[in-house]
Design an enzyme around this catalytic site. Structure first.
Site, mmCIF file in Angstrom:
data_model
loop_
_atom_site.group_PDB
_atom_site.id
_atom_site.type_symbol
_atom_site.label_atom_id
_atom_site.label_comp_id
_atom_site.label_asym_id
_atom_site.label_seq_id
_atom_site.Cartn_x
_atom_site.Cartn_y
_atom_site.Cartn_z
ATOM 1 N N LEU A 115 0.873 -1.165 0.000
ATOM 2 C CA LEU A 115 0.000 0.000 0.000
ATOM 3 C C LEU A 115 0.915 1.221 0.000
ATOM 4 O O LEU A 115 1.918 1.236 0.728
ATOM 5 C CB LEU A 115 -0.902 0.021 1.236
ATOM 6 C CG LEU A 115 -1.952 -1.092 1.350
ATOM 7 C CD1 LEU A 115 -2.662 -0.999 2.701
ATOM 8 C CD2 LEU A 115 -2.965 -1.027 0.218
ATOM 9 N N ASP A 116 0.584 2.239 -0.805
ATOM 10 C CA ASP A 116 1.492 3.380 -0.842
ATOM 11 C C ASP A 116 1.427 4.159 0.464
ATOM 12 O O ASP A 116 0.545 3.949 1.300
ATOM 13 C CB ASP A 116 1.243 4.257 -2.082
ATOM 14 C CG ASP A 116 -0.087 4.981 -2.063
ATOM 15 O OD1 ASP A 116 -0.830 4.847 -3.036
ATOM 16 O OD2 ASP A 116 -0.371 5.696 -1.086
ATOM 17 N N VAL A 117 2.371 5.071 0.645
ATOM 18 C CA VAL A 117 2.557 5.734 1.931
ATOM 19 C C VAL A 117 1.310 6.472 2.395
ATOM 20 O O VAL A 117 1.042 6.571 3.598
ATOM 21 C CB VAL A 117 3.786 6.673 1.873
ATOM 22 C CG1 VAL A 117 3.534 7.839 0.923
ATOM 23 C CG2 VAL A 117 4.167 7.167 3.266
ATOM 24 N N THR A 119 -1.832 5.601 1.761
ATOM 25 C CA THR A 119 -2.982 4.699 1.825
ATOM 26 C C THR A 119 -2.949 3.928 3.138
ATOM 27 O O THR A 119 -1.886 3.488 3.578
ATOM 28 C CB THR A 119 -2.970 3.715 0.639
ATOM 29 O OG1 THR A 119 -3.026 4.450 -0.577
ATOM 30 C CG2 THR A 119 -4.155 2.766 0.698
#
Length: 305
Positions: A115-117, A119
């Site tokens: 998951l990106d930073v 999210t």
């Protein structure tokens, strides 16, 4: 009929597991000719099958050998907060998703996707690399569901476009479903599903129709929901039924054992572990980045399970 192949292991792995030194130390012993197996000098790279009659000696002294423990597949559900990176180590000392997880002995946690930073939400971890790889592979089409707060004008035409497909820089993409969940004006909540995990795919799909994502939370992976009551930064280990659901989903044999505590003990242990993990990580996150980097060994105090 050909003989069934024997199960062998590298000699340094067997001896390290049995507590006779690190693998590097044992490799040195092998190079020096100090280890023998059933009277024959062993060499680096030898693989053996340990039987009851097998005699392994170091400098002529018989060594006690431990049987290998059965590897049990374990799966963890983690509520990733915004601001954490999906990496094991960050050179700038920023918090990562691995910081809070309980420390394992003889195994390690592998993240199922990323998951990106910016999210938050459900992130699965497992000790089984094959399970992680299969769950992430696009051919398995494991469904993910996200709650999305969007900012912009939403029309029926844009929703149709999102479900029929838009062209992104790395190829066509589409949501499997898009459902309205509430909100007024330009800020509205939707739940969306898709069956692949390309980088920033949810955000890029909305941006392709001129809508910005202001909040993104993963709430489901396959049939595993983000556990109710789990705080941001908290984790809980999945039981045998949920673990086997994931294994069977991707064509792996079911497990017959679990390391999850019995239910009444599990609730008590889980609550204490979550409180400690959240408190500890909040203290780390509050420090300046330079101090976090220089004092990284908070991992030594992680729970061993």
């Amino acid at each position: 009929m050909s003989a069934k192949p024997q199960k062998t292991e590298k000699l340094q792995k067997i001896l390290a597991r049995s507590g006779h030194g690190s693998r590097r130390e044992i490799e040195t012993f092998l190079k020096e000719g100090r280890i023998s197996v059933d009277g024959k000098i062993a060499t680096l790279g030898d693989r053996i099958e340990v039987k009851p009659a097998t005699k392994i000696r170091l400098d002529g002294r018989i060594l006690a050998i431990k049987e290998p423990e059965k590897e049990i597949c374990r799966v963890m559900a983690y509520y990733k907060p915004e601001g954490e990176l999906c990496t094991r180590h960050d050179p700038e000392g920023r918090p990562t998703v691995f910081t809070r997880l309980p420390k394992l002995v003889g195994a390690r946690w592998i993240a199922v996707g990323r998951l990106d930073v910016n999210t938050s939400g459900l992130l699965l971890f497992t000790t089984d690399g094959e399970l992680a790889n299969r769950l992430m592979h696009p051919s398995r089409e494991v469904e993910r569901e996200y709650a999305v707060r969007v900012f912009g004008e939403i029309t029926d035409a844009k929703i149709r476009q999102l479900t029929q497909g838009v062209q992104l820089e790395d190829g066509p993409a589409a949501f499997k479903t898009v459902s309205f969940r509430g909100g007024e004006g330009m800020n509205q909540w939707y739940n969306v599903t898709l069956t692949e995990g390309r980088n920033r795919e949810v955000r890029r799909l909305w941006e392709a129709v001129g809508v910005q994502v202001s909040r993104l939370i993963r709430v489901r992976y396959g049939d595993i929901d983000l556990p109710k009551g789990l705080p941001r930064g908290g984790w809980t280990e999945l039981g045998l039924q949920q673990t086997n659901y994931l294994r069977e989903l991707v064509g792996l044999e079911a497990e017959t054992e679990t390391k999850v505590a019995v239910e009444r003990d599990q609730r008590r242990i889980k609550a204490n572990q979550i409180r400690r993990a959240v408190k500890r990580h909040s203290q780390v996150a509050a420090r300046p980045a330079s101090k976090r980097q220089s004092s990284r060994p908070t991992a030594k105090r992680r729970t061993r399970i």
